[in-house]
Design a protein around this motif. Structure first.
Motif, PDB file in Angstrom:
ATOM      1  N   UNK A 265       1.011  -1.145   0.128  1.00 57.57           N
ATOM      2  CA  UNK A 265       0.029  -0.178  -0.022  1.00 57.57           C
ATOM      3  C   UNK A 265       0.937   1.110   0.056  1.00 57.57           C
ATOM      4  N   UNK A 266       0.599   2.228  -1.009  1.00 56.81           N
ATOM      5  CA  UNK A 266       1.525   3.061  -1.029  1.00 56.81           C
ATOM      6  C   UNK A 266       0.616   4.360  -1.043  1.00 56.81           C
ATOM      7  N   UNK A 267       1.141   5.665  -0.915  1.00 55.98           N
ATOM      8  CA  UNK A 267       0.427   7.098  -0.999  1.00 55.98           C
ATOM      9  C   UNK A 267       0.551   7.687  -2.452  1.00 55.98           C
TER      10      UNK A 267
ATOM     11  N   UNK B  66      -4.624  15.851  -3.888  1.00 50.64           N
ATOM     12  CA  UNK B  66      -4.932  15.059  -2.817  1.00 50.64           C
ATOM     13  C   UNK B  66      -4.078  13.746  -2.867  1.00 50.64           C
ATOM     14  N   UNK B  67      -3.804  13.188  -1.530  1.00 52.07           N
ATOM     15  CA  UNK B  67      -3.124  11.998  -1.318  1.00 52.07           C
ATOM     16  C   UNK B  67      -4.175  10.962  -0.874  1.00 52.07           C
ATOM     17  N   UNK B  68      -4.107   9.773  -1.340  1.00 51.50           N
ATOM     18  CA  UNK B  68      -4.526   8.566  -1.002  1.00 51.50           C
ATOM     19  C   UNK B  68      -3.997   7.266  -0.945  1.00 51.50           C
ATOM     20  N   UNK B  69      -4.365   6.531  -0.264  1.00 47.84           N
ATOM     21  CA  UNK B  69      -3.837   5.115  -0.056  1.00 47.84           C
ATOM     22  C   UNK B  69      -4.245   4.368  -0.980  1.00 47.84           C
ATOM     23  N   UNK B  70      -3.475   3.540  -1.659  1.00 46.52           N
ATOM     24  CA  UNK B  70      -3.842   2.948  -2.647  1.00 46.52           C
ATOM     25  C   UNK B  70      -3.081   1.612  -2.805  1.00 46.52           C
ATOM     26  N   UNK B  71      -3.888   0.485  -3.126  1.00 42.57           N
ATOM     27  CA  UNK B  71      -3.148  -0.836  -3.480  1.00 42.57           C
ATOM     28  C   UNK B  71      -3.258  -0.969  -4.976  1.00 42.57           C
ATOM     29  N   UNK B  72      -2.035  -1.120  -5.778  1.00 39.49           N
ATOM     30  CA  UNK B  72      -2.036  -1.195  -6.776  1.00 39.49           C
ATOM     31  C   UNK B  72      -2.284  -2.841  -7.342  1.00 39.49           C
ATOM     32  N   UNK B  73      -3.026  -3.376  -8.128  1.00 42.84           N
ATOM     33  CA  UNK B  73      -3.483  -4.726  -8.414  1.00 42.84           C
ATOM     34  C   UNK B  73      -2.300  -4.935  -9.743  1.00 42.84           C
ATOM     35  N   UNK B  74      -2.457  -6.302  -9.951  1.00 39.00           N
ATOM     36  CA  UNK B  74      -1.221  -6.551 -10.885  1.00 39.00           C
ATOM     37  C   UNK B  74      -1.849  -6.268 -12.492  1.00 39.00           C
ATOM     38  N   UNK B  75      -3.005  -6.119 -12.674  1.00 35.41           N
ATOM     39  CA  UNK B  75      -3.505  -5.669 -13.975  1.00 35.41           C
ATOM     40  C   UNK B  75      -4.332  -4.343 -13.615  1.00 35.41           C
ATOM     41  N   UNK B  76      -4.443  -3.706 -14.709  1.00 36.30           N
ATOM     42  CA  UNK B  76      -5.468  -2.601 -15.017  1.00 36.30           C
ATOM     43  C   UNK B  76      -6.412  -3.152 -16.007  1.00 36.30           C
ATOM     44  N   UNK B  77      -7.519  -2.438 -16.420  1.00 38.38           N
ATOM     45  CA  UNK B  77      -8.458  -2.769 -17.260  1.00 38.38           C
ATOM     46  C   UNK B  77      -9.301  -3.848 -16.764  1.00 38.38           C
TER      47      UNK B  77
ATOM     48  N   UNK C  27      -8.344   1.744  -3.467  1.00 40.44           N
ATOM     49  CA  UNK C  27      -8.203   3.031  -2.777  1.00 40.44           C
ATOM     50  C   UNK C  27      -8.836   2.929  -1.461  1.00 40.44           C
ATOM     51  N   UNK C  28      -7.986   3.208  -0.378  1.00 40.80           N
ATOM     52  CA  UNK C  28      -8.455   2.884   1.100  1.00 40.80           C
ATOM     53  C   UNK C  28      -8.940   4.321   1.644  1.00 40.80           C
ATOM     54  N   UNK C  29     -10.014   4.564   2.457  1.00 39.49           N
ATOM     55  CA  UNK C  29     -10.151   5.636   3.240  1.00 39.49           C
ATOM     56  C   UNK C  29      -9.273   5.585   4.507  1.00 39.49           C
ATOM     57  N   UNK C  30      -9.206   6.550   5.348  1.00 33.62           N
ATOM     58  CA  UNK C  30      -8.049   6.711   6.464  1.00 33.62           C
ATOM     59  C   UNK C  30      -8.346   5.662   7.507  1.00 33.62           C
ATOM     60  N   UNK C  31      -9.651   5.309   7.702  1.00 33.05           N
ATOM     61  CA  UNK C  31     -10.043   4.397   8.850  1.00 33.05           C
ATOM     62  C   UNK C  31      -9.751   3.041   8.332  1.00 33.05           C
TER      63      UNK C  31
END
Length: 502
Positions: free
Chosen positions: A168-170, A202-213, A267-271
């Motif tokens: 998980x990155x910002x 805006x900064x968001x917490x996101x987890x990038x999966x292996x594929x898009x589309x 994309x994850x909210x803060x909580x």
């Protein structure tokens, strides 16, 4: 003891036969070059010959086939790894250039296209074959590591991807892009242009999966292990169908998990982030229905279910902890691994990082294009005489300029961060390159040893089975002299008997 003429005759004939047999044996040895013709002649030589011949045959197999096959496989592997290492090094250099302020958008667009081309080259190396076997596909040597143009459209997949919180990155994003198409709505008062609609970062917490589309209709399931080791499930919402403005990250709730199929992100909210930030295992199950040429095949990387679109046939694939060693026996009780797993060498992170960088360049180009369009609208007869329109356009141009600055900043930061990203990729590839090189060096030493053994055992086999012509020629000369003397003596002895004097 009484000696009769018959006894002398018999002894002479027997001794003559011995000499004849000795001469015959030497003639056969000299004409065939072999010590024996039948095992019964010398069982010790015969048994030793069988053992030595078997040993030499095995050594020849190792030397001429196994070692050569292993060497060819490993040479192809090392060449591919070296090429990939070079491509990553080139991309790292382009990131250094893209991170500077001296490049304009056209320059960066060229850089983006170049690194995309390098990504395709890297992936193409993943489909290297040896004797019609894919060398990076582990045990699935009949299955390519990446999709070909024909295979890409045949299947859809349900993929189970396991990650941890370190992935998980910002991500810094710009929301509320300025759209020239909205001008008429603002002028007609059917839409408001308020402060909430101004471009902002805006900064968001996101987890990038292996594929898009990914699938827009099948929502993924997301679960994680909590601090007590229990599996917890997260409620996921989707950005679809409201994707016209590409405002994926706007109004993200603190308790929300947002699924963005187009970009392949969660994309994850803060909580939510606070709940999962220390989790060792985050499991996501999602569907991907469309693949493109050069996409990595999921079955080499994940537990997944493959569905044939035309027949509906389903195949389950499971990834085990086995590192899928393909080994060749290159000497007695000595094995060597010849393969390197493609999933260790060519990762989704590598391709996704490259695509994300190229997409960010395109975002800047799009923002600059919209800014230019707005400036062009100032001279458009439709608006040039309308003070309200000019005022609104000036507001939008000012905001669009801010948006371009924000996106340029994001792009330079992304270029800068990718320098270390590509260095990490380079480190992993270099480690695999070193491992492959070490195995190649080991194979070279084994090959030298096998060649030496083959020579030694061939000499032993030769000395065991073959005669020394010089020695046998001398023996034959001596035996021939003895034989001729025996003939002469025996002829004299047998000429007369007692009866001749009666």
């Amino acid at each position: 003891m009484r000696v009769t003429n018959q006894m002398i005759s018999n002894n002479s004939l027997r001794n003559l036969q011995t000499s004849t047999k000795r001469v015959d044996t030497l003639i056969q040895q000299l004409t065939t070059g072999q010590k024996i013709q039948r095992a019964s002649e010398d069982p010790v030589v015969a048994v030793r010959a069988l053992k030595l011949r078997n040993t030499v045959s095995q050594l020849e197999q190792y030397k001429t086939k196994n070692i050569k096959d292993a060497d060819s496989w490993m040479e192809l592997t090392e060449n591919s790894i070296t090429s990939i290492s070079n491509y990553i090094e080139y991309m790292s250099g382009y990131c250094n250039q893209g991170a500077t302020d001296s490049f304009n958008n056209d320059n960066r667009s060229a850089i983006a296209e170049t690194i995309r081309a390098y990504k395709d080259m890297i992936y193409a190396e993943g489909n290297t074959t040896y004797a019609d076997r894919y060398i990076f596909s582990g045990y699935k040597t009949d299955t390519s590591l990446i999709f070909s143009a024909t295979e890409a459209t045949k299947y859809s997949y349900s993929i189970t991807e396991e990650l941890d919180s370190s992935k998980i990155d910002v991500k810094t994003v710009t929301i509320n892009p300025v759209d020239p198409a909205d001008l008429d709505s603002y002028l007609a008062n059917t839409a408001n242009y308020g402060t909430a609609d101004y471009p902002a970062q805006k900064s968001v917490y996101r987890l990038r999966l292996a594929y898009d589309g990914l699938s827009e209709t099948t929502k993924p399931t997301v679960s994680y292990l909590d601090d007590a080791g229990n599996t917890q499930t997260l409620n996921v919402t989707s950005t679809y169908p409201n994707t016209q403005s590409k405002n994926y990250y706007k109004n993200l709730g603190d308790d929300e998990v947002r699924y963005i199929p187009e970009t392949g992100e969660l994309v994850f909210g803060k909580n939510v982030y606070n709940k999962i930030q220390n989790s060792d295992k985050i499991t996501t199950e999602y569907a991907k229905e469309e693949f493109k040429q050069n996409d990595l095949r999921p079955e080499h990387y994940f537990n997944c279910v493959q569905t044939n679109k035309s027949s509906g046939e389903k195949v389950n694939f499971e990834i085990t902890d086995d590192d899928q060693k393909i080994e060749y026996e290159v000497n007695f009780n000595q094995m060597i691994r010849v393969n390197t797993l493609g999933r260790e060498l060519i990762t989704h992170d590598m391709g996704r990082s490259i695509e994300e960088l190229a997409d960010k360049v395109n975002e800047v180009a799009d923002a600059e294009s919209r800014l230019a369009q707005l400036k062009g609208m100032l001279t458009n007869p439709k608006y040039s005489g309308d003070d309200k329109a000019i005022e609104q356009l000036n507001y939008m141009i000012s905001d669009a300029e801010n948006e371009v600055k924000m996106k340029n900043q994001e792009m330079r930061q992304l270029f800068n961060s990718h320098i270390s990203v590509f260095q990490e990729f380079q480190t992993k590839v270099t480690a695999l390159q070193s491992d492959s090189g070490a195995r190649t060096s080991k194979l070279d030493m084994i090959a030298s040893r096998v060649t030496e053994q083959c020579t030694n055992f061939t000499d032993l086999m030769s000395s065991n089975e073959e005669v020394e012509y010089e020695d046998k020629a001398i023996e034959f000369s001596a035996a021939a002299i003895v034989y001729n003397a025996a003939l002469q003596v025996t002829g004299n002895v047998l000429q007369k008997s007692l009866l001749d004097f009666l």
